[in-house]
Design an enzyme around this catalytic site. Structure first.
Site, PDB file in Angstrom:
ATOM      1  N   CYS A  70      39.009  67.740  18.382  1.00  0.00           N
ATOM      2  CA  CYS A  70      38.407  66.474  18.807  1.00  0.00           C
ATOM      3  C   CYS A  70      39.295  65.295  18.421  1.00  0.00           C
ATOM      4  O   CYS A  70      39.633  65.135  17.240  1.00  0.00           O
ATOM      5  CB  CYS A  70      37.025  66.299  18.185  1.00  0.00           C
ATOM      6  SG  CYS A  70      36.270  64.687  18.540  1.00  0.00           S
ATOM      7  N   CYS A  73      37.654  62.731  15.654  1.00  0.00           N
ATOM      8  CA  CYS A  73      37.439  63.090  14.255  1.00  0.00           C
ATOM      9  C   CYS A  73      38.590  62.534  13.413  1.00  0.00           C
ATOM     10  O   CYS A  73      39.677  62.263  13.938  1.00  0.00           O
ATOM     11  CB  CYS A  73      37.373  64.606  14.098  1.00  0.00           C
ATOM     12  SG  CYS A  73      35.852  65.354  14.735  1.00  0.00           S
ATOM     13  N   HIS A 116      31.214  64.696  13.324  1.00  0.00           N
ATOM     14  CA  HIS A 116      31.313  65.156  14.711  1.00  0.00           C
ATOM     15  C   HIS A 116      29.977  65.640  15.256  1.00  0.00           C
ATOM     16  O   HIS A 116      29.706  65.511  16.461  1.00  0.00           O
ATOM     17  CB  HIS A 116      32.345  66.288  14.810  1.00  0.00           C
ATOM     18  CG  HIS A 116      32.530  66.825  16.193  1.00  0.00           C
ATOM     19  ND1 HIS A 116      33.382  66.250  17.119  1.00  0.00           N
ATOM     20  CD2 HIS A 116      31.955  67.890  16.830  1.00  0.00           C
ATOM     21  CE1 HIS A 116      33.336  66.920  18.258  1.00  0.00           C
ATOM     22  NE2 HIS A 116      32.480  67.925  18.107  1.00  0.00           N
ATOM     23  N   ASN A 156      27.552  56.213  26.421  1.00  0.00           N
ATOM     24  CA  ASN A 156      27.156  57.338  27.258  1.00  0.00           C
ATOM     25  C   ASN A 156      26.925  58.521  26.331  1.00  0.00           C
ATOM     26  O   ASN A 156      27.811  58.879  25.559  1.00  0.00           O
ATOM     27  CB  ASN A 156      28.252  57.713  28.252  1.00  0.00           C
ATOM     28  CG  ASN A 156      28.558  56.594  29.230  1.00  0.00           C
ATOM     29  OD1 ASN A 156      27.677  55.848  29.618  1.00  0.00           O
ATOM     30  ND2 ASN A 156      29.813  56.481  29.631  1.00  0.00           N
ATOM     31  N   HIS A 167      31.990  63.921  20.356  1.00  0.00           N
ATOM     32  CA  HIS A 167      31.856  63.125  19.137  1.00  0.00           C
ATOM     33  C   HIS A 167      31.008  61.878  19.418  1.00  0.00           C
ATOM     34  O   HIS A 167      31.146  61.263  20.468  1.00  0.00           O
ATOM     35  CB  HIS A 167      33.243  62.704  18.652  1.00  0.00           C
ATOM     36  CG  HIS A 167      33.273  62.217  17.236  1.00  0.00           C
ATOM     37  ND1 HIS A 167      33.709  62.991  16.189  1.00  0.00           N
ATOM     38  CD2 HIS A 167      32.915  61.025  16.692  1.00  0.00           C
ATOM     39  CE1 HIS A 167      33.639  62.301  15.070  1.00  0.00           C
ATOM     40  NE2 HIS A 167      33.147  61.103  15.355  1.00  0.00           N
ATOM     41  N   HIS A 169      30.148  58.450  20.022  1.00  0.00           N
ATOM     42  CA  HIS A 169      30.984  57.275  20.256  1.00  0.00           C
ATOM     43  C   HIS A 169      30.455  56.489  21.448  1.00  0.00           C
ATOM     44  O   HIS A 169      29.657  56.986  22.243  1.00  0.00           O
ATOM     45  CB  HIS A 169      32.437  57.685  20.530  1.00  0.00           C
ATOM     46  CG  HIS A 169      32.663  58.302  21.876  1.00  0.00           C
ATOM     47  ND1 HIS A 169      32.236  59.586  22.195  1.00  0.00           N
ATOM     48  CD2 HIS A 169      33.251  57.823  23.006  1.00  0.00           C
ATOM     49  CE1 HIS A 169      32.569  59.870  23.436  1.00  0.00           C
ATOM     50  NE2 HIS A 169      33.166  58.812  23.968  1.00  0.00           N
ATOM     51  N   GLN A 171      31.718  52.825  24.080  1.00  0.00           N
ATOM     52  CA  GLN A 171      32.879  52.136  24.619  1.00  0.00           C
ATOM     53  C   GLN A 171      32.593  50.651  24.774  1.00  0.00           C
ATOM     54  O   GLN A 171      31.436  50.218  24.750  1.00  0.00           O
ATOM     55  CB  GLN A 171      33.267  52.729  25.974  1.00  0.00           C
ATOM     56  CG  GLN A 171      33.634  54.206  25.917  1.00  0.00           C
ATOM     57  CD  GLN A 171      33.992  54.754  27.283  1.00  0.00           C
ATOM     58  OE1 GLN A 171      34.989  54.359  27.887  1.00  0.00           O
ATOM     59  NE2 GLN A 171      33.176  55.657  27.796  1.00  0.00           N
TER      60      GLN A 171
END
Length: 353
Positions: A70, A73, A116, A156, A167, A169, A171
């Protein structure tokens, strides 16, 4: 909050946001990366009047890597990722495969936690508050770029939404124009103001929802409700009671209360479809006033806009998704299978005990 800005091997900016002031962030990106080359271009549709980002370089972006590879991470030993340090609280960095770049804007990735296997709903209130501060700081910084007119922070969540990295996250897109959805709101705002002799449409909507049956939860500083004309099966709009145009304008009381309210909403979303169901896929989207001129929207200023977050899922019932088919995709006329009143009732039923 402690903020530390650094650069990745290819020149992209990376920023650590830390809960503790004594954290030292001096790890160096050891990857042999060449400078990122993008082909992002914004084209305007002459018939619809909206804009489309053409970004062919994104065809090569990272796609569903195994957990041990990933890129979000922390780096560990010889396994090097986008984050050079071995741990972090919250990290923001320029997207390696941006939809918008240069004169066409900017795209950033926000990593909510180094864990994660977690999700935003798993964060503590302290961690969620740090994410809010990161969103606010990036909104302020990006608004000063000459190519940026609107800043959009979003998440999303889930493979069903199209997420390619598991992971936790989100944007941030910094657009060089006012987005079509925001423009529609501004036009409605201007028309309502003119028709009513100055009444604010956002205030009227919030007042109407507070008097109705679609409120999901309300606190001293925030109100969450399913809108009257919800587009999605389960859709919640979260408003601060005091109207402000953007994240920067939130007062301390609203900032303090936000993590409690938002985490509760996310946890309810994961309980909508019952025990044993996979995590609910969703999009969480902050709507902020543009930073550019609003001259085309007669009589409307930035202060007339109301910051709010829209949270919705494309899952309409257990094991079934809401697809944007002919009417939605072809004509932008949504058809919702779940009555908004029933959606609000369900989201109240699954409140934390």
């Amino acid at each position: 909050m402690k903020k530390t800005s650094t650069r990745l091997a290819d020149g992209r900016e990376l920023i650590y946001y830390d809960l503790r002031d004594d954290n030292v962030r001096d790890a160096v990106d050891r990857r042999p990366l060449e400078r990122t080359v993008t082909t992002s271009e914004v084209r305007r549709d002459p018939l619809l009047g909206d804009s489309v980002a053409i970004a062919s370089h994104r065809q090569g972006r990272t796609y569903h890597p195994p957990a041990n590879e990933c890129p979000l991470c922390p780096s560990e030993g010889d396994r090097l990722s986008e984050i050079p340090d071995s741990s972090y609280d919250v990290v923001v960095f320029e997207n390696r495969f941006p939809s918008l770049a240069g004169d066409s804007g900017r795209c950033e990735v926000v990593c909510f936690t180094s864990d994660h296997n977690a999700s935003f709903a798993d964060l503590t209130e302290e961690q969620a508050r740090l994410v809010l501060e990161a969103w606010t700081d990036r909104t302020a910084e990006l608004s000063h770029l000459p190519s940026v007119e609107q800043v959009f922070c979003f998440e999303n969540r889930g493979a069903e939404i199209g997420v390619t990295l598991g992971h936790p996250h989100g944007q941030i897109y910094a657009y060089p124009f006012t987005t079509p959805r925001t423009a529609l709101m501004l036009r409605s705002l201007a028309a309502h103001k003119d028709a009513t002799g100055g009444e604010n449409l956002f205030d009227a909507v919030l007042e109407s929802e507070l008097a109705g049956e679609r409120v999901v939860l309300e606190t001293e500083h925030w109100v969450a409700f399913v809108p009257f004309a919800a587009h999605w099966p389960y859709e919640v709009h979260l408003y601060p009671r005091r109207r402000v145009p953007d994240l920067l304008a939130l007062d301390e009381d609203a900032r303090t209360e936000f993590p409690q309210v938002y985490l509760e909403l996310l946890r309810r979303f994961d309980r909508i479809f019952g025990e044993g169901e996979p995590p609910t896929p969703y999009i969480a989207a902050w709507h902020q006033a543009p930073f550019g001129t609003l001259e085309e929207f007669d009589g409307v200023s930035r202060d007339d806009f109301a910051l709010h977050l829209e949270l919705f899922t494309i899952r309409r019932t257990s094991g079934k998704l809401k697809f944007l088919a002919g009417s939605e995709s072809g004509m932008n006329v949504f058809i919702n299978d779940v009555p908004p009143e029933r959606a609000a009732e369900r989201l109240r039923e699954v409140a934390s005990s």
